[in-house]
Scaffold this motif. Structure first.
Motif, mmCIF file in Angstrom:
data_model
loop_
_atom_site.group_PDB
_atom_site.id
_atom_site.type_symbol
_atom_site.label_atom_id
_atom_site.label_comp_id
_atom_site.label_asym_id
_atom_site.label_seq_id
_atom_site.Cartn_x
_atom_site.Cartn_y
_atom_site.Cartn_z
ATOM 1 N N GLN A 43 0.817 -1.218 0.000
ATOM 2 C CA GLN A 43 0.000 0.000 0.000
ATOM 3 C C GLN A 43 0.853 1.271 0.000
ATOM 4 O OE1 GLN A 43 -3.324 0.288 0.065
ATOM 5 N NE2 GLN A 43 -4.187 -1.601 0.862
ATOM 6 N N ASP A 82 2.744 3.237 -1.995
ATOM 7 C CA ASP A 82 2.592 4.348 -2.944
ATOM 8 C C ASP A 82 1.241 5.041 -2.772
ATOM 9 O OD1 ASP A 82 5.090 3.800 -3.907
ATOM 10 O OD2 ASP A 82 4.387 2.634 -5.632
ATOM 11 N N ARG A 83 0.193 4.246 -2.582
ATOM 12 C CA ARG A 83 -1.143 4.828 -2.453
ATOM 13 C C ARG A 83 -1.261 5.648 -1.165
ATOM 14 N NH1 ARG A 83 -6.316 3.199 -0.879
ATOM 15 N NH2 ARG A 83 -5.618 1.185 -0.119
ATOM 16 N N ASP A 95 0.661 8.961 -1.431
ATOM 17 C CA ASP A 95 -0.134 9.944 -2.172
ATOM 18 C C ASP A 95 -1.240 10.525 -1.293
ATOM 19 O OD1 ASP A 95 -1.025 11.240 -4.710
ATOM 20 O OD2 ASP A 95 -2.787 9.986 -4.366
ATOM 21 N N ARG A 115 -2.849 13.776 -2.520
ATOM 22 C CA ARG A 115 -4.201 13.556 -3.036
ATOM 23 C C ARG A 115 -5.138 14.702 -2.656
ATOM 24 N NH1 ARG A 115 -7.460 8.453 -0.908
ATOM 25 N NH2 ARG A 115 -5.474 7.446 -1.462
ATOM 26 N N GLU A 130 -4.429 0.482 5.497
ATOM 27 C CA GLU A 130 -3.978 1.837 5.156
ATOM 28 C C GLU A 130 -3.371 2.523 6.379
ATOM 29 O OE1 GLU A 130 -6.951 3.516 1.723
ATOM 30 O OE2 GLU A 130 -7.782 3.335 3.741
#
Length: 801
Positions: free
Chosen positions: A538, A540-541, A544, A549, A645
């Motif tokens: 997880q 990179d997400r 961001d 984001r 996350e």
């Protein structure tokens, strides 16, 4: 303490004390607490140009530092002095300081009442002290929270002093072991303690003739002939060890032998964990914001308990009988479950062979209320009927009565009290957090808090359940008795007043061996160090999400995303103190130039708030961000992140050599702090609460005082500057944080200790049962005469909604 007071009043320092009191009176403050008193005294010392030693080392300095409460009345000064941990004294001084004397707790409570209500009337006095007289008590406050160790020593001393009585008691305990009618350990052929002793010697001789890996089924006929039933072990070696422990315990008892033997008794095979609020499910169904930490704790505890019990049954040699241990989480069923499984009566607990979630609905006094989530502050009217409805369902579900009932939080502990009494089961209490310590003057001004928090019901429930419990698990020593400078959560129940309701003269015995400190564990598969890159799918997400984001639930675009990130995580509340965090960050240009603040909360908009308090805090946060013009220096992520996350959030911050901050006014044992440390983040955490027992200041993390902005800023900037000069320092603190959590926050150790407590305290409960009957009657009276009327008033309010 009399010596210290006399040293001040019979010396030149009396003039300073008089002037200091006059200074306090001039600011029109009548009731002062320790922090206020110390702050005022520091100002006095500065104004009077006193030498440095005067603030703490002079006689008046020592006296001021011992004062935890001061009440100024016309003609009198009332002091509550804390002479040492878990020890309080009350003193009266005349206004001119010519006289002084110790006063009773009752007198101090009367004064507190007069401070709130000038009219004085007769009031109910609650006093548990008479029930402490016939029970063993710890002498040294340093040993509070080590109840198992104390009780083991006590029982062994008693066994040595009166072996006939205690060996007979041990024999009776072994004799009554059974599961669903299947006798365990000893059968009818052994009818006395003397015969037990003889049979053990014969059994040891018999078992020694077999290879150690011989299955118990081979030994069973011969052992049964001697009077022994299954439960001693699954192999000849294990059986021999257990029988030898018993023989040594009967002849030369010691605490270590008692603990080792009792830990092998196959009792408590049906365990229920009570977590009432609901929203208890798998993975992402982890409570609401106010209960999320508790729900995660309960799920992890249940899984590891079930796994440990399965291993215990195997080692005890009971699997061949088809005996299956079972662990069940009891919670409420919520009809309006928002797409979750929380409206399902039964759900299998993932990762277990025989672990379950059993949901029982609240009775529908008003479906508009009971079919939905109910806040922990509003839940009190439904607990008695919930316990009544849950009891038969538990029996059907287990196929018999539960042996151990573990309560979680104040409401779960009260239901555990009701269930344990009905099932004649052992009761364990785990408070998680006692709200009394989290809200300043919540007892004294309970009538003002009552419309939103209903503390009259909660504090009464706490008094009942904590005194009813066979044993209490605390996450830290400080949770029980605080520090030399701060009163503990349980200690706050020792004596207090709720004006026009009742006085608590003695609410809890802090020296009771029922208290045991066992930190919770952490999910090591999810919260692992940042350098274990092979599992970080997880990354990179989440990177961001944290830095780039754009989303309606994310406030702020960072001007420089490469600055050192300071991460803060928690649901929005006064106690978690996000407003204090923003004010602190906003007031330090140097810190803002050096760092970005990453704030993760459960929500961000006032329209999302579920309570008036939450709405007020969100409004304040937006106002403070605007006031300090923090746009470009802060990212506020106001959304519920998935567990995978959230675990990656800590690691991404660690990748950037950032830090974690807990700015709470009070933190019982902060789950997020443990998660951050296990992930490898250096942590700066509030010194107020139990988390200070995990962090060793300057070694594997740092304490901060969230009320002292300057000192907190200096600590963080000093650390970052040292890291610039010596990059290895960040790594050293990170590595030590990981090691500390691995050693001290382990679920396997936690559940082993919990089951050992149940067995030892179960033995103690059996042999001292008669001495608890009077206490049970007293608790019943409090429940029916105090708790139920307070709960009924809340129910009347709910019926009108």
């Amino acid at each position: 303490m009399e010596t210290l007071i006399r040293a001040v009043l019979e010396s030149e320092e009396k003039k300073d004390f008089q002037q200091f009191i006059e200074q306090l009176s001039a600011i029109d403050r009548v009731y002062l607490l320790r922090n206020e008193i110390l702050h005022a005294f520091a100002n006095y010392c500065q104004e009077q140009e006193k030498p440095v030693y005067f603030f703490r080392s002079s006689a008046i300095g020592e006296l001021i530092h011992a004062i935890h409460e001061m009440l100024l009345e016309d003609g009198a000064i009332w002091l509550m002095l804390r002479t040492r941990i878990a020890s309080q004294e009350s003193w009266w001084l005349s206004a001119d300081l010519s006289q002084f004397k110790p006063v009773s707790v009752r007198a101090l409570l009367d004064v507190r009442d007069r401070f709130v209500h000038s009219e004085h009337s007769q009031i109910l006095k609650i006093n548990f002290q008479p029930f402490h007289r016939d029970t063993p008590s710890i002498d040294d406050p340093r040993n509070i929270g080590q109840g198992l160790t104390f009780l083991n020593h006590y029982l062994c001393d008693q066994l040595s002093a009166n072996p006939d009585y205690w060996v007979q008691a041990l024999f009776r305990v072994l004799q009554r072991q059974e599961f669903d009618g299947i006798p365990l350990l000893i059968g009818d052929r052994i009818s006395s303690r003397m015969q037990l002793h003889e049979s053990v010697a014969q059994a040891l001789k018999k078992v020694s003739q077999y290879p150690s890996d011989t299955p118990y089924t081979t030994l069973h006929p011969a052992l049964q002939e001697l009077g022994f039933e299954p439960g001693w072990g699954n192999t000849a070696g294990r059986v021999y060890e257990t029988l030898e422990l018993l023989e040594r315990l009967l002849t030369t008892p010691s605490p270590a032998l008692l603990e080792a033997f009792v830990s092998r008794i196959p009792a408590f095979l049906r365990v229920v964990l009570v977590s009432i609020h609901g929203w208890v499910g798998q993975e992402e169904v982890l409570g609401r914001a106010e209960t999320m930490g508790q729900v995660i704790y309960v799920l992890e505890q249940a899984r590891h308990l079930e796994q440990q019990l399965q291993a215990d049954v195997q080692q005890a040699g009971l699997a061949w009988l088809g005996i299956q241990p079972q662990v069940t989480i009891l919670t409420r069923l919520i009809p309006n479950c928002e797409g979750t499984y929380c409206n399902q009566r039964i759900e299998k607990l993932e990762g277990t062979e025989n672990g379950w979630i059993l949901r029982v609905p609240f009775r529908e006094f008003n479906p508009n209320v009971t079919q939905n989530w109910i806040s922990k502050f509003e839940i009190w009217p439904y607990l008695e009927s919930f316990a009544l409805d849950a009891a038969p369902q538990l029996v059907r579900h287990f196929g018999g009565n539960p042996h151990l009932v573990i309560g979680h939080y104040s409401d779960g502990n009260l239901v555990s009290f009701l269930l344990a009494r009905q099932f004649n089961a052992i009761q364990c209490n785990i408070a998680h957090s006692l709200e009394k310590s989290r809200y300043l003057f919540s007892d004294l001004y309970w009538q003002e808090f009552e419309p939103h928090y209903h503390f009259s019901a909660q504090f009464t429930a706490d008094l009942i359940s904590m005194n009813a419990a066979d044993f209490v698990i605390a996450s830290s020593y400080q949770e029980i008795v605080g520090t030399p400078d701060a009163i503990g959560q349980y200690e706050s129940y020792k004596c207090f007043t709720m004006p026009q309701l009742y006085h608590v003269v003695d609410g809890i015995n802090l020296f009771s061996p029922r208290f045991n400190v066992v930190p919770p564990g952490i999910n090591e598969l999810r919260y692992y160090p940042y350098f274990q890159t092979e599992s970080r799918h997880q990354r990179d997400r989440v990177r961001d999400l944290l830095f780039h984001r754009q989303d309606a639930a994310i406030f702020g675009t960072l001007d420089d995303a490469e600055k050192c990130p300071i991460l803060a995580v928690g649901s929005i509340s006064q106690t978690n103190n996000q407003t204090g965090l923003i004010a602190w960050f906003g007031q330090s240009p140097t810190l803002r130039n050096r760092c970005n603040l990453i704030l993760i909360t459960n929500k961000q908009h006032v329209t999302e708030a579920s309570t008036p308090e939450e709405a007020r805090e969100i409004e304040k946060l937006h106002a403070l961000i605007a006031q300090y013009q923090l746009a470009g220096q802060i990212r506020w992520i106001g959304m519920q992140l998935q567990s995978d996350e959230m675990s990656e959030v800590y690691r991404v911050i660690a990748d950037k050599r950032g830090i974690f901050i807990n700015f709470a006014r009070f933190e019982a044992f902060g789950r997020s702090v443990l998660e951050a440390m296990r992930s490898g983040l250096p942590v700066f955490a509030t010194e107020f609460g139990g988390i200070a027992e995990i962090i060793q200041d300057g070694d594997n993390g740092f304490y901060i005082n969230p009320t002292n902005f300057d000192d907190t800023t200096w600590k963080i900037l000093n650390f970052l500057n040292q890291c610039d000069a010596n990059p290895q320092l960040w790594q050293t603190i990170s590595d030590r944080a990981i090691q500390r959590i691995d050693r001290h926050c382990n679920w396997q150790t936690h559940v082993k200790q919990l089951l050992l407590f149940a067995r030892i305290y179960g033995f103690w409960d059996y042999i001292s049962h008669s001495s608890r009957e009077a206490l049970q009657c007293y608790l019943d009276a409090l429940f029916h005469l105090l708790y139920k009327p307070r709960a009924a008033q809340i129910l009347d309010e709910h019926k009108q909604r």
